[in-house]
Scaffold this motif. Structure first.
Motif, PDB file in Angstrom:
ATOM      1  N   GLY A   1      36.539  49.489  36.060  1.00  0.00           N
ATOM      2  CA  GLY A   1      36.417  50.638  36.961  1.00  0.00           C
ATOM      3  C   GLY A   1      37.575  50.714  37.943  1.00  0.00           C
ATOM      4  N   LEU A   2      37.949  49.579  38.494  1.00  0.00           N
ATOM      5  CA  LEU A   2      39.085  49.546  39.419  1.00  0.00           C
ATOM      6  C   LEU A   2      40.389  49.891  38.694  1.00  0.00           C
ATOM      7  CD1 LEU A   2      38.177  46.287  41.374  1.00  0.00           C
ATOM      8  CD2 LEU A   2      38.290  48.587  42.347  1.00  0.00           C
ATOM      9  N   LEU A   3      40.585  49.277  37.548  1.00  0.00           N
ATOM     10  CA  LEU A   3      41.832  49.471  36.796  1.00  0.00           C
ATOM     11  C   LEU A   3      41.944  50.862  36.180  1.00  0.00           C
ATOM     12  CD1 LEU A   3      41.960  45.932  35.218  1.00  0.00           C
ATOM     13  CD2 LEU A   3      43.595  46.865  36.878  1.00  0.00           C
ATOM     14  N   ALA A   4      40.830  51.551  36.044  1.00  0.00           N
ATOM     15  CA  ALA A   4      40.866  52.916  35.518  1.00  0.00           C
ATOM     16  C   ALA A   4      41.490  53.874  36.533  1.00  0.00           C
ATOM     17  CB  ALA A   4      39.460  53.384  35.157  1.00  0.00           C
ATOM     18  N   ARG A   5      41.360  53.524  37.808  1.00  0.00           N
ATOM     19  CA  ARG A   5      41.896  54.391  38.864  1.00  0.00           C
ATOM     20  C   ARG A   5      43.379  54.154  39.130  1.00  0.00           C
ATOM     21  NH1 ARG A   5      36.646  53.736  40.190  1.00  0.00           N
ATOM     22  NH2 ARG A   5      36.668  51.965  41.601  1.00  0.00           N
ATOM     23  N   ARG A   6      43.789  52.895  39.123  1.00  0.00           N
ATOM     24  CA  ARG A   6      45.200  52.554  39.345  1.00  0.00           C
ATOM     25  C   ARG A   6      45.440  51.121  38.917  1.00  0.00           C
ATOM     26  NH1 ARG A   6      46.880  49.482  43.674  1.00  0.00           N
ATOM     27  NH2 ARG A   6      45.396  49.033  45.322  1.00  0.00           N
ATOM     28  N   ASP A   7      46.715  50.733  38.846  1.00  0.00           N
ATOM     29  CA  ASP A   7      47.055  49.359  38.481  1.00  0.00           C
ATOM     30  C   ASP A   7      46.871  48.417  39.667  1.00  0.00           C
ATOM     31  OD1 ASP A   7      47.737  49.250  35.771  1.00  0.00           O
ATOM     32  OD2 ASP A   7      49.701  50.133  36.148  1.00  0.00           O
ATOM     33  N   TYR A   8      46.500  47.208  39.357  1.00  0.00           N
ATOM     34  CA  TYR A   8      46.386  46.128  40.325  1.00  0.00           C
ATOM     35  C   TYR A   8      47.027  44.894  39.703  1.00  0.00           C
ATOM     36  CZ  TYR A   8      42.688  48.653  42.880  1.00  0.00           C
ATOM     37  OH  TYR A   8      41.979  49.577  43.616  1.00  0.00           O
ATOM     38  N   SER A   9      47.370  43.926  40.535  1.00  0.00           N
ATOM     39  CA  SER A   9      47.814  42.635  40.003  1.00  0.00           C
ATOM     40  C   SER A   9      46.581  41.830  39.618  1.00  0.00           C
ATOM     41  CB  SER A   9      48.634  41.873  41.049  1.00  0.00           C
ATOM     42  OG  SER A   9      47.812  41.416  42.102  1.00  0.00           O
ATOM     43  N   ARG A  10      46.797  40.814  38.825  1.00  0.00           N
ATOM     44  CA  ARG A  10      45.698  39.926  38.423  1.00  0.00           C
ATOM     45  C   ARG A  10      45.038  39.316  39.649  1.00  0.00           C
ATOM     46  NH1 ARG A  10      44.389  36.795  33.563  1.00  0.00           N
ATOM     47  NH2 ARG A  10      43.168  34.993  34.210  1.00  0.00           N
ATOM     48  N   GLN A  11      45.853  38.869  40.603  1.00  0.00           N
ATOM     49  CA  GLN A  11      45.302  38.239  41.802  1.00  0.00           C
ATOM     50  C   GLN A  11      44.456  39.222  42.620  1.00  0.00           C
ATOM     51  OE1 GLN A  11      48.092  36.789  44.724  1.00  0.00           O
ATOM     52  NE2 GLN A  11      46.555  35.468  45.650  1.00  0.00           N
ATOM     53  N   GLN A  12      44.878  40.475  42.707  1.00  0.00           N
ATOM     54  CA  GLN A  12      44.112  41.462  43.467  1.00  0.00           C
ATOM     55  C   GLN A  12      42.721  41.668  42.857  1.00  0.00           C
ATOM     56  OE1 GLN A  12      47.144  44.597  43.339  1.00  0.00           O
ATOM     57  NE2 GLN A  12      47.027  44.672  45.572  1.00  0.00           N
ATOM     58  N   ILE A  13      42.661  41.795  41.536  1.00  0.00           N
ATOM     59  CA  ILE A  13      41.365  41.958  40.870  1.00  0.00           C
ATOM     60  C   ILE A  13      40.523  40.700  41.055  1.00  0.00           C
ATOM     61  CG2 ILE A  13      40.204  42.269  38.632  1.00  0.00           C
ATOM     62  CD1 ILE A  13      41.425  44.836  39.676  1.00  0.00           C
ATOM     63  N   GLN A  14      41.153  39.553  40.936  1.00  0.00           N
ATOM     64  CA  GLN A  14      40.439  38.287  41.133  1.00  0.00           C
ATOM     65  C   GLN A  14      39.816  38.233  42.529  1.00  0.00           C
ATOM     66  OE1 GLN A  14      42.964  34.831  40.873  1.00  0.00           O
ATOM     67  NE2 GLN A  14      41.232  33.440  40.720  1.00  0.00           N
ATOM     68  N   LEU A  15      40.569  38.605  43.543  1.00  0.00           N
ATOM     69  CA  LEU A  15      40.047  38.593  44.922  1.00  0.00           C
ATOM     70  C   LEU A  15      38.899  39.581  45.104  1.00  0.00           C
ATOM     71  CD1 LEU A  15      43.370  38.268  46.960  1.00  0.00           C
ATOM     72  CD2 LEU A  15      41.594  36.525  46.652  1.00  0.00           C
ATOM     73  N   LYS A  16      39.031  40.754  44.506  1.00  0.00           N
ATOM     74  CA  LYS A  16      37.963  41.746  44.616  1.00  0.00           C
ATOM     75  C   LYS A  16      36.673  41.249  43.967  1.00  0.00           C
ATOM     76  CE  LYS A  16      40.849  45.841  45.118  1.00  0.00           C
ATOM     77  NZ  LYS A  16      40.374  46.252  46.431  1.00  0.00           N
ATOM     78  N   LEU A  17      36.801  40.584  42.831  1.00  0.00           N
ATOM     79  CA  LEU A  17      35.618  40.052  42.157  1.00  0.00           C
ATOM     80  C   LEU A  17      35.035  38.862  42.921  1.00  0.00           C
ATOM     81  CD1 LEU A  17      36.765  40.322  38.423  1.00  0.00           C
ATOM     82  CD2 LEU A  17      35.200  41.834  39.666  1.00  0.00           C
ATOM     83  N   GLN A  18      35.887  38.054  43.517  1.00  0.00           N
ATOM     84  CA  GLN A  18      35.400  36.940  44.340  1.00  0.00           C
ATOM     85  C   GLN A  18      34.634  37.460  45.559  1.00  0.00           C
ATOM     86  OE1 GLN A  18      39.030  34.773  45.088  1.00  0.00           O
ATOM     87  NE2 GLN A  18      38.763  33.460  43.299  1.00  0.00           N
ATOM     88  N   GLN A  19      35.121  38.544  46.147  1.00  0.00           N
ATOM     89  CA  GLN A  19      34.435  39.143  47.299  1.00  0.00           C
ATOM     90  C   GLN A  19      33.047  39.643  46.916  1.00  0.00           C
ATOM     91  OE1 GLN A  19      37.249  42.116  48.548  1.00  0.00           O
ATOM     92  NE2 GLN A  19      38.447  40.671  49.774  1.00  0.00           N
ATOM     93  N   LYS A  20      32.903  40.049  45.670  1.00  0.00           N
ATOM     94  CA  LYS A  20      31.596  40.506  45.191  1.00  0.00           C
ATOM     95  C   LYS A  20      30.745  39.340  44.686  1.00  0.00           C
ATOM     96  CE  LYS A  20      32.994  45.211  44.141  1.00  0.00           C
ATOM     97  NZ  LYS A  20      32.177  45.865  45.153  1.00  0.00           N
ATOM     98  N   GLN A  21      31.259  38.136  44.861  1.00  0.00           N
ATOM     99  CA  GLN A  21      30.555  36.886  44.600  1.00  0.00           C
ATOM    100  C   GLN A  21      30.192  36.654  43.127  1.00  0.00           C
ATOM    101  OE1 GLN A  21      27.383  36.934  47.491  1.00  0.00           O
ATOM    102  NE2 GLN A  21      28.796  36.392  49.150  1.00  0.00           N
ATOM    103  N   TYR A  22      31.113  37.028  42.238  1.00  0.00           N
ATOM    104  CA  TYR A  22      30.945  36.661  40.829  1.00  0.00           C
ATOM    105  C   TYR A  22      31.383  35.218  40.672  1.00  0.00           C
ATOM    106  CZ  TYR A  22      30.177  41.544  39.715  1.00  0.00           C
ATOM    107  OH  TYR A  22      29.659  42.813  39.655  1.00  0.00           O
ATOM    108  N   ASP A  23      30.842  34.529  39.691  1.00  0.00           N
ATOM    109  CA  ASP A  23      31.223  33.128  39.515  1.00  0.00           C
ATOM    110  C   ASP A  23      32.610  33.035  38.859  1.00  0.00           C
ATOM    111  OD1 ASP A  23      29.281  33.680  37.005  1.00  0.00           O
ATOM    112  OD2 ASP A  23      30.752  32.140  36.461  1.00  0.00           O
ATOM    113  N   ALA A  24      33.268  31.913  39.103  1.00  0.00           N
ATOM    114  CA  ALA A  24      34.660  31.727  38.692  1.00  0.00           C
ATOM    115  C   ALA A  24      34.863  31.873  37.184  1.00  0.00           C
ATOM    116  CB  ALA A  24      35.159  30.368  39.165  1.00  0.00           C
TER     117      ALA A  24
END
Length: 158
Positions: A22-45
């Protein structure tokens, strides 16, 4: 009874893949940015890592493409190498990738600095020392080195 109502009102948690795509459909992000966003939503590593790998393999996530787009955006804003490098580092891109993208750009940073100076100060080049020093500090703040800033403010004699 209120506990049952609270449970039915709670929205189902989307998968990490759903959020990332969903995030990547709107615009590009770096791998680290997506990782941080998912960590903030408390998904497991493990789920985050699997999601990131899948997104990369599917072509949704590409740090090289993101870096190239970021470079193009910064050049269009008249930013210099130093500012671009800093921005890319803040977005989690690797140093090796940053240096490769900058090297591949074939951009004439002296001309970008000159255009930035012309846009900011017009064709009139400040001749007095304090004003010129202020202009050089401005250009250096925009990511250009001293040589590029000095070039941008040089008086052309015909």
């Amino acid at each position: 009874m209120s506990d049952a109502n609270n449970q039915t009102k709670a929205a189902p948690k989307h998968s990490a893949m759903h959020i990332a795509v969903g995030l990547l459909a709107r615009r590009d992000y770096s791998r680290q940015q997506i990782q941080l966003k998912l960590q903030q939503k408390q998904y497991d590593a493990d789920e985050i890592e699997t999601t990131l790998d899948h997104c990369q393999q599917s072509g949704y996530l590409d740090d090289a493409r993101f870096a190239a787009l970021l470079l193009k955006s910064h050049i269009s804003k008249g930013h210099g190498v130093n500012k671009i490098r800093q921005s890319m580092q803040q977005k989690g891109l690797s140093r090796a990738l940053i240096e490769q993208v900058l090297l591949d750009s074939e951009c004439d940073w002296f001309e970008v600095a000159k255009l930035k100076a012309q846009k900011k100060y017009g064709e009139a080049v400040p001749l007095d020392h304090p004003t010129r020093a202020k202009c050089i500090r401005y250009l250096m703040g925009q990511g250009f080195d001293y040589e590029q800033a000095n070039y941008a403010l040089a008086v052309e004699v015909d």
